[in-house]
Design a protein around this motif. Structure first.
Motif, PDB file in Angstrom:
ATOM      1  N   ASN A   1       0.821  -1.207   0.000  1.00 47.13           N
ATOM      2  CA  ASN A   1       0.000   0.000   0.000  1.00 47.13           C
ATOM      3  C   ASN A   1       0.855   1.257   0.000  1.00 47.13           C
ATOM      4  N   ILE A   2       1.951   1.229   0.762  1.00 49.87           N
ATOM      5  CA  ILE A   2       2.864   2.375   0.788  1.00 49.87           C
ATOM      6  C   ILE A   2       3.481   2.585  -0.598  1.00 49.87           C
ATOM      7  N   GLN A   3       3.894   1.487  -1.231  1.00 48.29           N
ATOM      8  CA  GLN A   3       4.504   1.581  -2.560  1.00 48.29           C
ATOM      9  C   GLN A   3       3.499   2.075  -3.595  1.00 48.29           C
ATOM     10  N   GLN A   4       2.249   1.582  -3.505  1.00 50.56           N
ATOM     11  CA  GLN A   4       1.222   2.022  -4.453  1.00 50.56           C
ATOM     12  C   GLN A   4       0.867   3.479  -4.225  1.00 50.56           C
ATOM     13  N   GLN A   5       0.850   3.893  -2.953  1.00 51.91           N
ATOM     14  CA  GLN A   5       0.607   5.303  -2.642  1.00 51.91           C
ATOM     15  C   GLN A   5       1.694   6.172  -3.250  1.00 51.91           C
ATOM     16  N   LYS A   6       2.925   5.685  -3.184  1.00 50.09           N
ATOM     17  CA  LYS A   6       4.052   6.407  -3.772  1.00 50.09           C
ATOM     18  C   LYS A   6       3.858   6.560  -5.273  1.00 50.09           C
ATOM     19  N   ILE A   7       3.437   5.473  -5.930  1.00 51.38           N
ATOM     20  CA  ILE A   7       3.200   5.520  -7.376  1.00 51.38           C
ATOM     21  C   ILE A   7       2.079   6.508  -7.691  1.00 51.38           C
ATOM     22  N   SER A   8       1.004   6.459  -6.894  1.00 51.50           N
ATOM     23  CA  SER A   8      -0.121   7.378  -7.113  1.00 51.50           C
ATOM     24  C   SER A   8       0.322   8.825  -6.949  1.00 51.50           C
ATOM     25  N   GLU A   9       1.112   9.084  -5.915  1.00 49.45           N
ATOM     26  CA  GLU A   9       1.621  10.435  -5.693  1.00 49.45           C
ATOM     27  C   GLU A   9       2.453  10.886  -6.888  1.00 49.45           C
ATOM     28  N   GLU A  10       3.328  10.012  -7.366  1.00 49.08           N
ATOM     29  CA  GLU A  10       4.208  10.394  -8.472  1.00 49.08           C
ATOM     30  C   GLU A  10       3.399  10.681  -9.733  1.00 49.08           C
ATOM     31  N   ASN A  11       2.339   9.906  -9.972  1.00 49.94           N
ATOM     32  CA  ASN A  11       1.500  10.171 -11.142  1.00 49.94           C
ATOM     33  C   ASN A  11       0.880  11.560 -11.055  1.00 49.94           C
ATOM     34  N   VAL A  12       0.389  11.898  -9.864  1.00 47.33           N
ATOM     35  CA  VAL A  12      -0.212  13.226  -9.677  1.00 47.33           C
ATOM     36  C   VAL A  12       0.842  14.308  -9.812  1.00 47.33           C
ATOM     37  N   TYR A  13       2.003  14.103  -9.192  1.00 47.89           N
ATOM     38  CA  TYR A  13       3.073  15.093  -9.262  1.00 47.89           C
ATOM     39  C   TYR A  13       3.525  15.314 -10.707  1.00 47.89           C
ATOM     40  N   GLN A  14       3.641  14.202 -11.475  1.00 46.19           N
ATOM     41  CA  GLN A  14       4.049  14.327 -12.876  1.00 46.19           C
ATOM     42  C   GLN A  14       3.060  15.204 -13.630  1.00 46.19           C
ATOM     43  N   PHE A  15       1.776  14.984 -13.385  1.00 42.67           N
ATOM     44  CA  PHE A  15       0.771  15.782 -14.070  1.00 42.67           C
ATOM     45  C   PHE A  15       0.823  17.243 -13.644  1.00 42.67           C
ATOM     46  N   LEU A  16       1.058  17.471 -12.352  1.00 44.95           N
ATOM     47  CA  LEU A  16       1.059  18.841 -11.846  1.00 44.95           C
ATOM     48  C   LEU A  16       2.121  19.704 -12.533  1.00 44.95           C
ATOM     49  N   LEU A  17       3.223  19.061 -12.933  1.00 46.28           N
ATOM     50  CA  LEU A  17       4.271  19.816 -13.618  1.00 46.28           C
ATOM     51  C   LEU A  17       3.766  20.414 -14.934  1.00 46.28           C
ATOM     52  N   TYR A  18       2.754  19.761 -15.525  1.00 46.68           N
ATOM     53  CA  TYR A  18       2.219  20.218 -16.817  1.00 46.68           C
ATOM     54  C   TYR A  18       0.770  20.689 -16.684  1.00 46.68           C
ATOM     55  N   PHE A  19       0.372  20.966 -15.456  1.00 50.38           N
ATOM     56  CA  PHE A  19      -1.019  21.324 -15.189  1.00 50.38           C
ATOM     57  C   PHE A  19      -1.496  22.472 -16.075  1.00 50.38           C
ATOM     58  N   ASP A  20      -0.731  23.528 -16.124  1.00 55.91           N
ATOM     59  CA  ASP A  20      -1.166  24.736 -16.833  1.00 55.91           C
ATOM     60  C   ASP A  20      -1.333  24.487 -18.325  1.00 55.91           C
ATOM     61  N   LYS A  21      -0.569  23.554 -18.881  1.00 56.96           N
ATOM     62  CA  LYS A  21      -0.638  23.285 -20.323  1.00 56.96           C
ATOM     63  C   LYS A  21      -1.755  22.299 -20.671  1.00 56.96           C
ATOM     64  N   LEU A  22      -2.099  21.415 -19.733  1.00 58.54           N
ATOM     65  CA  LEU A  22      -3.015  20.327 -20.054  1.00 58.54           C
ATOM     66  C   LEU A  22      -4.427  20.501 -19.517  1.00 58.54           C
ATOM     67  N   TYR A  23      -4.569  21.153 -18.388  1.00 59.30           N
ATOM     68  CA  TYR A  23      -5.851  21.142 -17.690  1.00 59.30           C
ATOM     69  C   TYR A  23      -6.991  21.687 -18.547  1.00 59.30           C
ATOM     70  N   ASP A  24      -6.759  22.780 -19.233  1.00 58.93           N
ATOM     71  CA  ASP A  24      -7.826  23.399 -20.028  1.00 58.93           C
ATOM     72  C   ASP A  24      -8.234  22.541 -21.217  1.00 58.93           C
ATOM     73  N   LYS A  25      -7.394  21.580 -21.578  1.00 60.89           N
ATOM     74  CA  LYS A  25      -7.727  20.688 -22.699  1.00 60.89           C
ATOM     75  C   LYS A  25      -8.534  19.478 -22.235  1.00 60.89           C
ATOM     76  N   PHE A  26      -8.646  19.309 -20.938  1.00 64.33           N
ATOM     77  CA  PHE A  26      -9.376  18.172 -20.390  1.00 64.33           C
ATOM     78  C   PHE A  26     -10.882  18.350 -20.571  1.00 64.33           C
ATOM     79  N   THR A  27     -11.595  17.226 -20.667  1.00 61.37           N
ATOM     80  CA  THR A  27     -13.052  17.256 -20.578  1.00 61.37           C
ATOM     81  C   THR A  27     -13.422  17.468 -19.108  1.00 61.37           C
TER      82      THR A  27
END
Length: 260
Positions: free
Chosen positions: A170-196
């Motif tokens: 669970n700790i390892q999966q939480q780490k993976i989940s965090e990293e996925n969110v963090y990766q997206f946050l780096l490109y938030f401003d470029k991608l978010y407005d294109k989302f449905t």
């Protein structure tokens, strides 16, 4: 409801009176000629029953566009902070400290080996008993009792190993989940407005745990009171999971960063 619309913060936005999730709704009206006015989407409290048995009396309807935009603006301000990006990059790929859990697993596995070894040796001793020994039945019963006790201990250790390994997973999966969110946050401003709307809702649900608002808009125009994130966020020189506009130590920093 609209097929092209999702209530992005439904359930995450909390009622300022009862604290329950506020849910999205739509006000849809017809003109005299039968055509529809533009849909008005809003968040409102479901008026859950309080501890005293009365229903929540909060009746205000908040424009979804207004609330959504305010929360999005907070995140945009966060990700545009250079220190935020630096902290995120340091967080991604960093090793999680699981040394204590790994030692616990190692100790349990050693205990398991000792118990299974004792069980095997006891079995050999039982097989080698002299059936002609006048105490054969008593010795065999004693050994059998010890054997059953060993089986119980082994089962207990195996259950403990499974529980600790699940905790590690669970700790390892939480780490993976965090990293996925963090990766997206780096490109938030470029991608978010294109989302449905649905993609925006899924992302914010993975990142934002709770949004609290004031009962009414404040004299300075603010209405966001508190945002709680599922993972740590970074601003200034601090790491936090919460932004609180009621906290004097936080408000100055956040107000400088976010203006509504």
């Amino acid at each position: 409801h609209s097929l092209d619309h999702e209530h992005i913060l439904s359930g995450i936005l909390r009622c300022p009176l009862c604290g329950s999730g506020m849910y999205g709704n739509v006000n849809r009206k017809k003109k005299k000629d039968g055509t529809l006015y533009k849909d008005y989407f809003y968040y409102a409290c479901k008026h859950r029953r309080l501890v005293d048995g009365h229903k929540c009396g909060y009746r205000k309807q908040w424009s979804e566009e207004k609330i959504n935009n305010a929360v999005e603006e907070v995140i945009r301000k966060l990700v545009k902070n250079p220190k935020f990006e630096e902290a995120i990059l340091n967080k991604i790929g960093s090793r999680i400290d699981t040394e204590e859990i790994e030692k616990e697993i190692e100790g349990l596995e050693k205990q398991h080996r000792q118990l299974t070894g004792a069980k095997a040796r006891l079995g050999q001793q039982m097989d080698s008993l002299d059936i002609m020994d006048k105490f054969y039945e008593k010795k065999y019963q004693d050994m059998e009792t010890r054997l059953y006790r060993l089986y119980d201990e082994i089962e207990g250790v195996e259950n403990s190993i499974e529980e600790v390994k699940n905790r590690l997973l669970n700790i390892q999966q939480q780490k993976i989940s965090e990293e996925n969110v963090y990766q997206f946050l780096l490109y938030f401003d470029k991608l978010y407005d294109k989302f449905t709307d649905l993609e925006k809702k899924e992302f914010l649900n993975s990142f934002v745990e709770q949004v609290d608002i004031y009962e009414q808009e404040q004299p300075d125009g603010r209405f966001l009171k508190h945002i709680k994130f599922r993972f740590p966020v970074y601003f200034g020189d601090r790491e936090t999971q919460e932004l609180c506009w009621d906290n004097e130590s936080t408000v100055e920093c956040v107000v400088k960063m976010v203006h509504f």
